[in-house]
Write an enzyme that holds these catalytic residues in place. Structure first.
Site, short mmCIF file in Angstrom:
data_model
loop_
_atom_site.label_atom_id
_atom_site.label_comp_id
_atom_site.label_asym_id
_atom_site.label_seq_id
_atom_site.Cartn_x
_atom_site.Cartn_y
_atom_site.Cartn_z
N ASP A 79 42.80 51.36 35.52
CA ASP A 79 43.59 50.74 34.46
C ASP A 79 43.31 49.24 34.39
O ASP A 79 44.24 48.42 34.32
CB ASP A 79 45.09 51.03 34.69
CG ASP A 79 45.95 50.60 33.50
OD1 ASP A 79 45.40 50.39 32.40
OD2 ASP A 79 47.18 50.48 33.69
N HIS B 70 54.33 49.64 40.37
CA HIS B 70 53.60 50.77 40.95
C HIS B 70 52.45 50.28 41.81
O HIS B 70 52.06 49.11 41.71
CB HIS B 70 53.06 51.68 39.84
CG HIS B 70 52.44 50.92 38.71
ND1 HIS B 70 53.12 50.63 37.54
CD2 HIS B 70 51.22 50.33 38.56
CE1 HIS B 70 52.35 49.92 36.73
NE2 HIS B 70 51.19 49.72 37.33
N GLN C 179 48.83 55.78 39.24
CA GLN C 179 49.71 54.61 39.45
C GLN C 179 51.09 55.14 39.82
O GLN C 179 51.83 55.62 38.96
CB GLN C 179 49.77 53.75 38.17
CG GLN C 179 48.48 53.00 37.89
CD GLN C 179 48.39 52.48 36.47
OE1 GLN C 179 48.53 53.24 35.52
NE2 GLN C 179 48.11 51.19 36.31
N ARG D 127 52.92 36.98 36.82
CA ARG D 127 53.24 37.82 35.66
C ARG D 127 53.79 39.13 36.21
O ARG D 127 53.05 39.90 36.84
CB ARG D 127 51.99 38.06 34.82
CG ARG D 127 52.18 39.06 33.67
CD ARG D 127 50.83 39.28 32.99
NE ARG D 127 50.87 40.22 31.88
CZ ARG D 127 50.77 41.55 31.99
NH1 ARG D 127 50.66 42.14 33.17
NH2 ARG D 127 50.76 42.30 30.92
N ASP E 35 54.43 42.44 36.07
CA ASP E 35 53.89 43.49 35.21
C ASP E 35 54.90 44.63 35.00
O ASP E 35 55.49 45.12 35.97
CB ASP E 35 52.62 44.03 35.88
CG ASP E 35 51.93 45.10 35.06
OD1 ASP E 35 51.46 44.79 33.98
OD2 ASP E 35 51.90 46.26 35.53
N GLU F 204 56.89 40.38 31.97
CA GLU F 204 56.13 41.15 30.99
C GLU F 204 57.01 42.33 30.60
O GLU F 204 56.92 43.42 31.15
CB GLU F 204 54.79 41.64 31.55
CG GLU F 204 53.86 42.17 30.46
CD GLU F 204 53.57 43.67 30.50
OE1 GLU F 204 53.07 44.20 29.50
OE2 GLU F 204 53.85 44.33 31.52
N HIS G 157 45.28 41.80 26.33
CA HIS G 157 44.41 42.93 26.71
C HIS G 157 45.04 44.27 26.33
O HIS G 157 44.38 45.30 26.42
CB HIS G 157 44.14 42.88 28.21
CG HIS G 157 45.38 43.15 29.01
ND1 HIS G 157 46.45 42.28 29.04
CD2 HIS G 157 45.73 44.21 29.77
CE1 HIS G 157 47.39 42.80 29.79
NE2 HIS G 157 47.00 43.96 30.25
N ASP G 158 46.33 44.28 25.97
CA ASP G 158 47.03 45.52 25.65
C ASP G 158 47.10 45.75 24.14
O ASP G 158 46.78 44.87 23.35
CB ASP G 158 48.46 45.49 26.22
CG ASP G 158 48.48 45.79 27.71
OD1 ASP G 158 47.58 46.51 28.20
OD2 ASP G 158 49.41 45.32 28.38
N ARG H 142 42.40 50.56 24.32
CA ARG H 142 42.64 49.15 24.64
C ARG H 142 41.35 48.45 25.07
O ARG H 142 41.24 47.23 24.99
CB ARG H 142 43.70 49.02 25.75
CG ARG H 142 45.08 49.46 25.31
CD ARG H 142 46.08 49.38 26.45
NE ARG H 142 45.67 50.20 27.58
CZ ARG H 142 46.21 50.13 28.79
NH1 ARG H 142 47.17 49.26 29.02
NH2 ARG H 142 45.80 50.92 29.76
C1 GLC Z 1 51.17 46.37 31.80
C2 GLC Z 1 49.74 45.94 31.61
C3 GLC Z 1 48.94 47.11 31.15
C4 GLC Z 1 49.02 48.20 32.18
C5 GLC Z 1 50.46 48.54 32.53
C6 GLC Z 1 50.55 49.32 33.78
O1 GLC Z 1 51.76 46.73 30.62
O2 GLC Z 1 49.66 44.86 30.72
O3 GLC Z 1 47.60 46.75 30.89
O4 GLC Z 1 48.37 49.35 31.72
O5 GLC Z 1 51.24 47.39 32.74
O6 GLC Z 1 50.27 48.52 34.89
#
Ligand code: GLC
Length: 634
Positions: free
Chosen positions: A144, A187, A255, A285, A287, A329, A396-397, A510
């Site tokens: 990922d 995760h 994950q 960040r 996540d 995030e 990136h998403d 993505r």
């Molecule tokens: C966040 C990241 C994304 C990832 C997800 C799981 O949203 O920006 O790219 O797939 O977390 O870690």
């Protein structure tokens, strides 16, 4: 085991003085004691509510504080100095000259050393904050994009070593740039030692994860959960024979979601954060933070305990590494965003992505109407002290349209936006659909900003000009809104979708917005006859104007201005700055009264004005000075 948040925290205490190693100097000890006195009440309150009912809470806390104390004592002198400076000026990142940049280390510089070699380029752009997407050791095989972390203590070997990371941090710090790293805390990868140990039968590690015994349990939980990747990774659970059940996996099956009801998970993650902070990372960040806490019967997003975990994290950081910032995030509806800054019980994250502002900016282009943006802005409260939005255009998403549902009112409206960005019916965007929604329309859109704005070298120059103007419009909003604006690598050069991306057999579209740096565009950046040069100089010019305007600092007040033309978005920052933008392909009319100008004004298609009220030299009141000259592309 399944304790719930309590209203009244049980008494908890910790002996911080005893937790600090004897090696610490008298003055450092006094400073640590002062920080502890200020932040321990919030820490104890949050941990008490989360874990206070569990047996052995106080001894668990004492162990945690001993580990935190050791890491605090090990913090390098340069970072201690940074801590002290930032304590004196806790809103340092809210200034109008803060500009961010986000990239993958390999795509930007090959390795961490290669990133260090590009520091001059970042400085040329005026960047003060660099978010490097995951660079810690990732799962072997699919991971990922690094978001399946196999070790929090090691850099991904292909990118370099811990020493390279420390050197990069020092180099960036020397250039006034703060490094932001992902802390993937929801995760771990299925080959992380915690997951491996759990699968091998270690009972303590098994409790790091959520394991459901039967398919019936899974069905009951799924009934109220959403799916993040319904096509690429359907469902929220993965059957793992070695675990004798179904492991909670919100994202990809590899994950494994962590179980924050287990205090050891909290402690382990906190220590991972502080160790990375001691290497020089200044911003974390957090996540997928919205998903951290699970509760059967809900959608397991934004649960109250998430905010308690954040309150405890923030208090520990304030005690042990106060120069560090936390960034949420949380890609959630507007109403759920402000909670990530904290509440009356204490502050939490200093930064939070303004995800609905980003999505509404694109939706406004699609609808040629600023109504969604106006609704998002109206629903955005003033910032608390020493906190800021992170404003952005792309990352990136994907852009998930669902977060705009409260403002949009109905799904079909968002479906139309999603279709538009795939270029349906001859529309200009070159986006790629991501994940099917219930109606069959894509739930989300992928693509580089240039592709979504319609920049395409094959198109006629006047069409291209419109596309450049659209991209500057959404970036202009990110820069003027009030926050820390972050450029996504390649946008400053108008880079399009990754030409290598092939959607056949890859549901995770993505990857289309993760191209390597285009060296030829980079070389063209001073040439205004190229798209790269026009975009680079326009964005750099806009950022430079912004840096000079106190009214564009994060906290300067913002006031929406009513406008008769639905395509127009107008707001005031401070007492003198005006942002006025036309989200349509036709000329917009601004009447004099709306913008406090002596006469009506016209706004060209897809264009924006940054205006400053200035007293006229002849003493006849205020005039409006146009600040756009630094970036005009027409
Ligand atoms: C966040 C990241 C994304 C990832 C997800 C799981 O949203 O920006 O790219 O797939 O977390 O870690």
């Amino acid at each position: 085991m399944m304790n719930t948040a309590r209203d009244i925290p049980p008494p908890a205490s910790d002996d911080w003085a005893a937790a600090l190693p004897p090696s610490l100097s008298e003055s450092a000890r006094a400073q640590a004691a002062r920080r502890h006195a200020a932040h321990a009440p919030a820490l104890h309150a949050a941990l008490g509510r989360l874990y206070g009912d569990l047996p052995g809470h106080n001894s668990w806390l004492a162990d945690l504080m001993r580990d935190v104390g050791a890491l605090h004592a090990a913090r390098p002198a340069a970072l201690r100095a940074l801590d002290a400076a930032r304590e004196m000026q806790p809103d340092w990142f809210c200034a109008p000259d803060m500009l961010g940049y986000c990239c993958y280390a390999d795509r930007f510089g090959g390795t961490l050393r290669g990133v260090a070699d590009r520091v001059d380029y970042l400085a040329e752009l005026g960047v003060r904050y660099l978010h490097l997407l995951p660079f810690l050791r990732a799962r072997s095989g699919d991971n990922d994009g690094g978001f399946a972390v196999a070790s929090f203590d090691e850099v991904e070997p292909a990118l370099g070593s811990n020493a390279d990371l420390e050197q990069l941090c020092a180099r960036l710090r020397g250039a006034g740039i703060s490094l932001c790293a992902d802390l993937v805390l929801n995760h771990v990868a299925d080959d992380h030692p915690w997951a491996r140990g759990a699968a091998a039968g270690d009972a303590a590690l098994r409790d790091y994860f959520h394991v459901l015994p039967s398919g019936a349990d899974v069905a009951r939980h799924e009934a109220t959960l959403n799916q993040v990747f319904p096509l690429a990774a359907p469902g929220n659970f993965t059957h793992v024979p070695a675990m004798g059940g179904w492991v909670w996996t919100t994202f990809y099956p590899y994950q494994w979601d962590l179980n924050y009801r287990n205090p050891q998970v909290f402690a382990s993650m906190m220590l991972a954060l502080l160790k990375l902070a001691n290497r020089g990372i200044e911003v974390f960040r957090l996540d997928s933070i919205a998903y951290l806490w699970k509760r059967e019967g809900g959608n397991c997003m934004n649960e109250p305990e998430v905010h308690l975990v954040l309150q405890a994290m923030r208090a520990l950081v304030a005690i042990a590494a106060p120069g560090v910032l936390l960034k949420a995030e949380a890609i959630v509806p507007t109403a759920a965003l402000p909670a990530y800054f904290g509440n009356a019980a204490g502050p939490t994250c200093q930064l939070a992505y303004h995800s609905t502002l980003m999505a509404a900016g694109w939706a406004a282009l699609a609808e040629q109407d600023s109504a969604l943006l106006r609704a998002v802005i109206a629903a955005t409260p003033a910032l608390p002290p020493a906190a800021s939005w992170l404003t952005y255009v792309r990352c990136h998403d994907d852009i998930g349209w669902r977060i705009l549902l409260p403002e949009a009112g109905a799904q079909p409206r968002l479906d139309a936006v999603a279709r538009f960005f795939t270029g349906a019916d001859g529309a200009y965007p070159r986006g790629v659909p991501f994940q099917a929604g219930a109606s069959g329309a894509p739930a989300a859109t992928n693509g580089m900003a240039a592709a979504l704005a319609g920049i395409d070298p094959q198109r006629a120059p006047e069409v291209q000009r419109d596309a450049l103007a659209r991209m500057l419009l959404v970036y202009g909003l990110a820069l003027a809104f009030g926050g820390l604006p972050v450029l996504y690598m390649g946008d400053e050069l108008g880079m399009g979708n990754d030409p290598r991306f092939d959607s056949a057999g890859n549901d995770d579209t993505r990857w289309v917005q993760r191209p390597p740096m285009d060296e030829s565009r980079l070389a063209e950046r001073q040439d205004n006859g190229t798209v790269a040069g026009r975009m680079f100089n326009a964005l750099r010019g806009m950022a430079a104007v912004r840096a000079s305007l106190p009214a564009l600092a994060a906290h300067a007040p913002r006031r929406l201005l009513p406008c008769a033309d639905p395509a127009v978005l107008a707001f005031e920052r401070g007492a003198r700055f005006l942002f006025i933008a036309n989200f349509s392909g036709r000329e917009a009319l601004l009447n004099a009264a709306e913008i406090g100008a002596p006469e009506d004004r016209k706004l060209a298609p897809w264009s924006m004005m940054w205006l400053q009220r200035r007293p006229r030299k002849d003493g006849t009141g205020d005039g409006l000075e146009l600040l756009n000259t630094a970036w005009e592309v027409r």
